[in-house]
Every structure is written in structure tokens, then in C-alpha cells.
Design an enzyme around this catalytic site. Structure first.
Site, PDB file in Angstrom:
ATOM      1  N   ASP A 146       7.808  41.303  -6.910  1.00 18.49           N
ATOM      2  CA  ASP A 146       7.662  40.436  -8.805  1.00 18.49           C
ATOM      3  C   ASP A 146       8.017  38.971  -7.871  1.00 18.49           C
ATOM      4  O   ASP A 146       7.445  38.985  -6.681  1.00 18.49           O
ATOM      5  CB  ASP A 146       9.260  40.586  -9.771  1.00 18.49           C
ATOM      6  CG  ASP A 146       9.195  40.229 -10.696  1.00 18.49           C
ATOM      7  OD1 ASP A 146       8.208  39.456 -11.039  1.00 18.49           O
ATOM      8  OD2 ASP A 146       9.189  41.482 -11.734  1.00 18.49           O
ATOM      9  N   HIS A 206      11.270  35.088 -13.310  1.00 15.24           N
ATOM     10  CA  HIS A 206      10.949  36.168 -14.023  1.00 15.24           C
ATOM     11  C   HIS A 206      11.989  37.312 -12.910  1.00 15.24           C
ATOM     12  O   HIS A 206      12.271  38.248 -12.978  1.00 15.24           O
ATOM     13  CB  HIS A 206       9.163  36.190 -14.226  1.00 15.24           C
ATOM     14  CG  HIS A 206       9.365  37.507 -14.762  1.00 15.24           C
ATOM     15  ND1 HIS A 206       8.916  38.680 -13.527  1.00 15.24           N
ATOM     16  CD2 HIS A 206       8.878  37.514 -15.804  1.00 15.24           C
ATOM     17  CE1 HIS A 206       8.036  39.843 -14.511  1.00 15.24           C
ATOM     18  NE2 HIS A 206       8.354  38.918 -16.202  1.00 15.24           N
ATOM     19  N   SER A 235       8.184  43.927 -19.338  1.00 21.69           N
ATOM     20  CA  SER A 235       8.677  43.491 -17.887  1.00 21.69           C
ATOM     21  C   SER A 235      10.163  43.996 -18.012  1.00 21.69           C
ATOM     22  O   SER A 235      10.654  44.095 -17.179  1.00 21.69           O
ATOM     23  CB  SER A 235       8.426  42.189 -17.641  1.00 21.69           C
ATOM     24  OG  SER A 235       7.163  42.456 -17.059  1.00 21.69           O
TER      25      SER A 235
END
Length: 831
Positions: free
Chosen positions: A60, A138, A505
């Protein structure tokens, strides 16, 4: 030219053009019943050991090592530093904002990959930090959902939203940063996946992936999917976000059967906000902000943005889109907007994703708005509004009808001169509290953005005989850890420790964490067994017992979902821990699957995977997968599924089928007894009764005598295997059992052996009668599982020659048992 040379170079298996990649909680552990139904089964210490000694890898944007969700300072329950016990070997790379000591026992490894990013002209040396540090937010968000510490306070802008916990709060975290704020490349993602395999992660979470399929090869032979196949070969369960391109069909970006592709759904938690107009009218909206100042009865002046535009001398400035959308403070007359609630209008800037909520809040702060409204525009229709934390009071009004109501009231109370210039603002309103959560409504619902199946095999979107997505998990409005220096999205203010996001996600790490829990409880299980347990125990029904809904194109439109929306259904972690049966599949089986695909040369498979096509499936649907997907059923077909009993007891299973429309489906055998750890083959026979030229859906259920039910859904012939945990109950049911039946939407009634052995079951489904073949019932089945929509109707044909003497009044008659779960549990046997 260079690519052609590389293809011919020694040791090079495949060359593929580098592509861009995209980034695909306080409540979800409770929503999934982890504290009550799952963590206690793993340890009597609950969350304190849930996920212990399992390593989850995250490819990620990196991680924020100072976040409390990843701290390791619990002195009463410290992490072991003996990584050899984990069969894991990682490394802690350092760099800007990621100094030595950032790996702390919770974070046990952190690496970054940047060769592809640095080769791109888009790389920004000042923004794209070359270290494992998460400059986006994120990666931290995803990691905290799967493995964040338990009980971390979620406090944003001084308001408490509860306490956050990951699905497996004691799992270890291995970080593989491969995506940067300015650029993400497939080269770096593949390098990260390869390293995670070498390091020895147990679970690999991919909330990133290619933003489009390969154009010159089958989707399942793209470099990204081959990297995930090698991970599966190494014993790693790979969990992938299905994509955020819904609700368009065939928008899924997860193709391969060796990967768990995760769709996103909602929970029953929402954050409603409201606008109170002077006069008592209330308009519902969205916005995680506090109320406008003053006593609860105090209203503030409403000012439409276009009516507050700054003038050039005596001439008003031209009204532009950024004026209507409140994007710049210098557009407005400060005296008109100070202390007012300003009405901003959704216009082309938001439609083209140029304008931002953050710009509105900055304008509001600069000019001293009392609050703001972002109102739907009839020229653009309703818009999708997600809860957003505003730094100043604000509310989103996404529906045109509501915005028209507001404007009617505004114009009634606003006085203008003949030129249309406002002389008096008479409208008043108040923004009410929007930070308090409400738990109501049907859930889960498949989110609009969640990518849909069917999966496809090539750029022409020819369908693939694999069900995608695989599973549905919470992915809508999920709280998670954030990075203080976030460059992810201008709507998120830097300096916050938590953010609320929606996307597949967010759904994928839920499944990754649940996989870690299953692995912890069953350390010998292979990735296929874990994936099977998750799929076969899922439910296709919502909390009210109805077929799960899916959001569609129109705002507020809901339709009954199907398996191309939710895969096997919504994950049920408690049942996945004890599925009864699983479907074991190995690397060689996937090679056989690849070799059986149409128009794929065995040499291509050999070149891509390094394995020979020594065996070939008679049909791709013969892969031992927890679903059966047949994209073109043209005549009789038999596929086989092999079930392994992973319990420690012998169990009897009885099969029943709801066939897809246009088919007849039979099981051989329709019942069987299977000893612990043994394998039972079941042939599924398909026959076509009507040519429909479209996908239809069905289900196979294997009901066990020891509280297991295996369910397999099917699509034109698509069958999905579900293991639905149950309990044997009598006709008189306790309230708790009734509630459970309402949730899981199945009916189980126990009869005396001598009564059942003479009855032949007929399930009435969709006005079709499908019966089990004569003689297929075992002599004394203890339970059965009919599949029927509301009202639940179970019919028993009792042939005269088979009627027991104890029921003489039923001779030659048909007995009907009606069950209406929503009215309680009523059983009525009619002659």
C-alpha cells in the site's frame, strides 16, 4: 524495441507494459460479531490474543508508525520479539519520517519500493517520501482495519466517535510501501508482492492494483495475477479489493480464482445531519460537523452564494462555477457572509471533480461563515454525499427535491430590487448536530461504487468461468487510522489521526483480518481452505431476512442483489471458523484450470507459470472452487466438487438444490456420510430446459447433522457453496432461535425419524417444484434445509403406500408446512 529484447533475454518469463495502479473502524467488529462470537473462540482473553503470531502484509502507501493503532506499549501483554517463531524474516528500512525504532513489535517489518515511481516524470521528490512512512493515509487506514490495536479512542476535532479495533488486533504488521501520493506503478507493486512472499507473510492485503486489465493477454495471466498465484503457491492467502467502478457490470478488477476478491457493502450505522429552516421545516442531509453556534432555537441568516458576490465598483462580478461552489474567499462580500449560513451549489467543478469540500471550508473559515450548505443542482441531478468531517459547521444536501424546498423558502423570505439585487436577507436556518451515529435500516447493502461481475478473461470482456467478486465485507463509511501529513485527498485535513472512508480498499482488510483469525485457530489450513470457509458460510440476506439489496445508478435506487454484486454473500466470521466442510485446492489445480481455458496455449501457461500442462480439466468450472460458474451452458454438463470434513467428527449431509432458471440440477450422491478429515466427491449434473441467453442464479445446500450447512451458489449455472451453521430445533422454537433464523434466512425443523423416513421433500421456489430424486433421502435424516422465499413454504408429498400407520389421515394427501419468519415462527400443517 527494449521490450522485445527483454522478452528474448535468458531468465525472462514475461514482459508486460507498466501500468498505473490505484488505491482501491469503530463499529465493524461489533457489526460482524467478533467480540461475542469470534474472539472468545480463539482465546478466553478475547481481543488480547486475537490474531496472535499471524503476520499480515500490506502492499500500500506505507504506514504511520506513531499512530496509537500500531503502538506496542502494552506492558501487560507485550509482543514477542522472536520472529523465528513466526517463520517470518523481514527488515525495517529507515528514511525520512521513519527513523530507527519505527518497527516496534507490532510493526515487525517495513520496506519501500520506488524503482518504478522514480523512473516516472510524475514522481515528486518533495511529496513522495522515500521511506516506509505513509505520506497519504491510505495504507495506515487499511492496516488499522485488519490489524489495528483494540480499543483505540477515535477523537477528531475534539469529538469522540468511539473506539477503534482491527479485525485481528494482535496480528503483526509487515509494510510494503509501493504507492506514492504522485505516482504508483505496477513495477513497484510486483516487487513488493515478491518480497512479501520471500519474507513469509501469512496473509497479503492488496487494496491497490492495476487500474485496467492487460490488453494483450488473458486477465488471469497478467503479471499482477501471476504474482498473486505465486503467493498462493507459497501458502499465502491473498485478499484483493475488487475495485471501485460499480455499479457497471463486468467492472471488477479481480479475476483469478486463487485470490479472494472483496466487494464493499454498508453497515446499519449512519451519520444523519439536518438543516432546520425557520418555520419548522427539516431537511435531511449529510455531514460530520457540530451544530451552528447558539442556543438550539437560534437560527442564522441564510445567504445564497451568488447573492453575496463581491462587486467591481457598483457592478457585480460575473457569476461563475467557483462562485456558486464557494471555492475562493475573494469572490464574496465579507459583510454579507460574515456570521451567515452560506448556500453553495453543486456545479460543474464538483461534477468534473475539480472543486473540493476543503475549499469550501477554507472559504468559510477565512470569511467567518456561521456554516455552509452544499446543495444539489437540478442541472446536475442528485449527487452522492459521503460523511465528511468539516472543520466548520456544514451540511451536504444531495437531493434535488430537498434543494428546491430550501430555495423556495429562501426566495419567499429574500427581498430584491428590480435589478434582482438582494436588499434584505430574511431566511433563517440552523445546522443541527451531524456527528452522532444512528443504527437503523437494512444492512448490509452492496455499495454503488463496488465493482460488479461477471469476471472476464480478456480485453473484449469475454466472460470467465469464475465467480467474482468472491465475498462482501463492510466498506462503506469505515473509520481507520490516518497520517498527520496526508497528501491523499484535499477533502481530508492534515493533522487528524483518523478518517472515515468508503471503498473496496476498506472492505479487503476486513477479510484479511478475518483470514488471520481463521489461520490462527486452524494453523494447518491452506489458503484455499480458508477462502472456502469464508465463502461457503456467507449469507445473501440482510438483517431483516430479505434478499440483500444493491445500490444502482440512481441515487437512492435499490435492487435485489445477485452474486455478481456480492459474490458468495456477506462474510460471517463466526460461522467461517467452523465451516464443517471445505474445498481443498492446490497450485497444480490452478495450473490445470489455466490449461483448460479456451484459446490458451499450454506453452503460454508454461512460460508464465513455470509449470507444465500435465493435466487439463474437462471444463474450467471443474476447478474445486466454492462456486460453480458456467458462462455458456449449451447442454448436459457434469462438474465435480470435493469436500473435506475439517471437523473432528463423522457427519451426515443431505443435499438440496434451487436450480438456476432454465436448468435442472441434480447431486450425485444427494446425501453422504463423511468421517473426520476425509474427502467426499459430489457430482453436480446440469441439464438445460430452456435457453435464456443470460446469467441466472441458484444454490446448492448440504445440510449436516452436526450443525453445519454447506451452501453453493450457482449462475446459469452458477453454484456457490455455503456452509451455514445451524442448530437442530424442534417445531417449538425459543425466541433466540427465531431471531437467528430471521438473520440467516433458513428453516430447520426436526421430526421424529419414523416420520421423516417416509417423506419425500419438495421445495417450492419461484413457483417451480423441484424434488429430490426418489430414494435419495437417507433412511433417517435428522434435519433438512429447504430453500424458499417469503412466505417460506415447505411441502411434503406423502405417497399412500409410504404413509406410516401413525399418520393415517395423511394418506394420499399433501402436507404443507408454512413458515413466516417475520411474524415469529408459525407452523401450520394442512391436509
Amino acid at each position: 524495441m527494449q521490450a522485445q529484447k527483454l522478452k528474448k533475454a535468458k531468465g525472462v518469463k514475461a514482459v508486460e507494459e507498466d501500468k498505473g495502479v490505484k488505491l482501491m473502524t469503530t463499529y465493524t467488529p461489533d457489526f460482524l460479531e467478533l467480540p461475542r462470537q469470534v474472539w472468545p473462540k480463539i482465546s478466553n482473553q478475547g481481543d488480547r490474543l486475537a490474531g496472535e503470531d499471524i503476520v499480515i502484509g500490506f502492499v500500500d502507501t506505507g504506514i504511520n508508525p506513531t499512530h496509537p493503532s500500531f503502538a506496542a506499549h502494552d506492558l501487560t501483554n507485550p509482543y514477542s520479539t522472536n520472529l523465528s517463531r513466526l517463520n517470518f524474516s523481514g527488515d525495517c528500512e529507515t528514511g525520512p519520517l521513519f527513523p530507527a525504532g519505527s518497527c516496534n513489535g507490532k510493526i515487525i517489518s517495513a520496506r519501500f519500493f520506488s524503482a518504478g515511481a522514480r523512473a516516472s516524470v510524475a514522481f515528486n521528490g518533495s511529496l513522495d517520501i522515500l521511506s516506509p512512512f505513509d505520506a497519504s493515509g491510505h495504507g495506515s487506514h487499511v492496516a488499522s482495519i485488519a490489524a489495528g490495536n483494540s480499543g483505540v479512542p477515535v477523537i477528531v476535532e475534539g469529538f469522540s466517535y468511539g473506539r477503534a479495533s482491527g479485525m485481528a488486533p494482535r496480528a503483526r504488521i509487515a509494510v510494503y510501501k509501493a504507492v506514492y501520493p504522485s505516482i504508483g506503478t505496477l513495477v513497484d507493486v510486483i516487487a513488493a508482492i515478491d518480497q512479501a512472499i520471500i519474507d513469509g507473510v501469512d496473509v497479503l492485503t492488496l487494496s491497490v492494483g492495476p487500474d485496467k486489465p492487460p490488453v494483450d493477454k488473458p486477465t488471469v495471466l497478467g503479471i499482477f495475477d501471476l504474482a498473486m498465484l505465486l503467493a498462493r503457491k507459497a501458502g499465502v492467502i491473498v485478499v484483493q479489493a475488487a475495485g471501485n467502478h460499480g455499479p457497471f457490470p463486468s467492472s471488477v478488477l479481480s479475476y483469478s480464482p486463487w485470490v479472494v476478491g472483496v466487494a464493499a457493502g454498508s453497515t446499519d450505522r449512519s451519520y444523519p445531519a439536518s438543516l432546520i429552516l425557520d418555520g419548522g421545516q427539516t431537511v435531511q442531509g449529510v455531514g460530520l460537523s457540530g451544530p451552528t453556534l447558539g442556543a438550539p432555537f437560534l437560527r442564522h441568516r441564510l445567504v445564497l452564494a451568488r447573492d453575496a458576490v463581491r462587486t467591481n465598483g457598483s457592478v457585480p462580478r460575473t457569476i461563475t462555477g467557483d462562485v456558486e461552489e464557494c471555492q475562493r474567499p475573494d469572490n464574496f462580500d465579507p459583510a454579507k457572509v460574515l456570521g451567515s449560513i452560506v448556500i453553495c451549489t453543486f456545479s460543474e467543478g464538483f461534477f468534473n471533480q475539480i472543486s473540493t469540500i476543503r475549499a469550501i471550508t477554507q472559504t468559510a473559515t477565512t470569511l467567518g461563515f456561521m456554516g455552509f450548505i452544499l446543495m444539489a443542482n437540478p442541472n446536475f441531478g442528485d449527487y452522492v454525499a459521503e460523511p465528511t468531517i468539516f472543520s466548520s459547521p456544514g451540511i451536504l444536501i444531495p437531493k434535488v427535491l430537498d434543494s428546491q424546498l430550501i430555495m423556495r423558502y429562501y426566495e419567499e423570505k429574500t427581498y430584491r430590487d428590480r435589478g434582482g439585487v438582494v436588499t434584505q436577507f430574511g431566511a433563517r436556518a440552523r445546522i443541527n448536530e451531524g456527528r452522532n451515529s444512528v443504527f437503523a435500516g437494512e444492512a448490509p447493502v452492496v455499495s454503488r461504487f463496488s465493482s460488479r461481475g461477471p469476471a472476464f478473461i480478456d480485453a473484449n470482456q469475454n466472460p470467465l468461468d469464475v465467480l467474482k467478486p468472491d465475498i462482501l465485507a463492510p466498506g462503506h463509511q469505515i473509520w481507520g487510522a490516518w497520517s498527520l501529513t496526508s497528501a491523499f485527498d484535499p477533502n481530508f485535513t492534515a493533522g487528524r489521526r483518523f478518517a472515515i472512508l468508503s471503498g473496496t480498499s476498506m472492505a479487503a482488510p476486513h477479510i484479511a483480518g478475518i483470514s488471520a483469525l481463521i489461520k490462527q485457530l486452524n494453523p494447518s489450513w491452506t489458503p484455499a481452505m480458508i477462502a472456502s470457509a469464508i465463502s461457503t458460510t456467507a449469507t445473501g440476506y440482510d438483517s431483516s431476512g430479505e434478499v440483500m439489496s444493491a445500490e444502482s445508478y440512481g441515487i437512492g435506487e435499490l435492487f435485489p442483489s445477485n452474486h455478481f454484486d456480492h459474490g458468495a454473500g456477506h462474510v460471517n466470521p463466526a460461522r467461517a471458523l467452523d465451516p464443517g466442510l471445505v474445498l481443498p485446492t492446490g497450485f497444480e489445480d490452478y495450473i490445470s484450470f489455466l490449461c483448460s481455458l479456451p484459446n490458451i496455449n499450454p506453452d503460454t501457461v508454461r512460460s508464465a507459470t513455470g509449470a507444465w500442462c500435465t493435466t487439463k480439466l474437462s471444463h474450467p468450472a471443474n476447478l474445486n472452487h466454492p462456486s460453480v460458474t458456467i458462462s455458456a451452458l449449451k447442454g448436459p454438463l457434469v462438474v465435480r466438487r470435493s469436500f473435506q470434513n475439517v471437523s473432528n467428527k463423522t457427519e451426515r449431509y443431505l443435499g438440496s438444490v434451487v436450480p438456476p432458471n432454465g436448468t435442472i440440477v441434480r447431486l450425485r450422491p444427494s446425501w453422504f456420510t463423511i468421517r473426520a478429515q476425509r474427502i467426499q466427491d459430489v457430482d453436480i449434473e446440469f441439464n438445460v430446459t430452456e435457453v435464456l441467453n443470460q446469467f441466472t442464479f441458484g444454490e446448492i445446500v448440504l445440510t449436516g447433522s452436526l450443525n453445519h450447512i454447506v451452501s453453493l451458489d450457482d449462475f446459469t449455472a452458477n453454484l456457490l457453496i455455503k456452509l451455514v451453521s445451524s442448530s437442530k430445533v424442534s417445531v417449538t422454537l425459543e425466541r433466540e432461535v427465531v431471531q437467528r433464523l430471521q438473520i440467516h434466512r433458513f428453516v430447520i425443523i426436526t421430526f421424529t425419524p419414523q416420520a421423516v423416513e417416509h417423506y419425500k421433500l419438495i421445495s417450492k421456489v419461484n413457483n417451480k417444484l423441484e424434488s429430490t430424486p426418489p430414494g435419495s433421502l437417507p433412511p433417517t435424516p435428522q434435519i433438512f434445509h429447504p430453500l424458499a422465499p417469503t412466505p417460506h413454504i415447505i411441502s411434503f408429498c406423502v405417497k399412500e403406500e409410504l404413509c406410516p400407520s401413525s399418520l393415517p389421515s395423511f394418506k394420499g394427501q399433501q402436507a404443507r408446512v408454512e413458515v413466516r419468519l417475520r411474524e415469529g415462527f408459525a407452523v401450520n400443517i394442512k391436509r
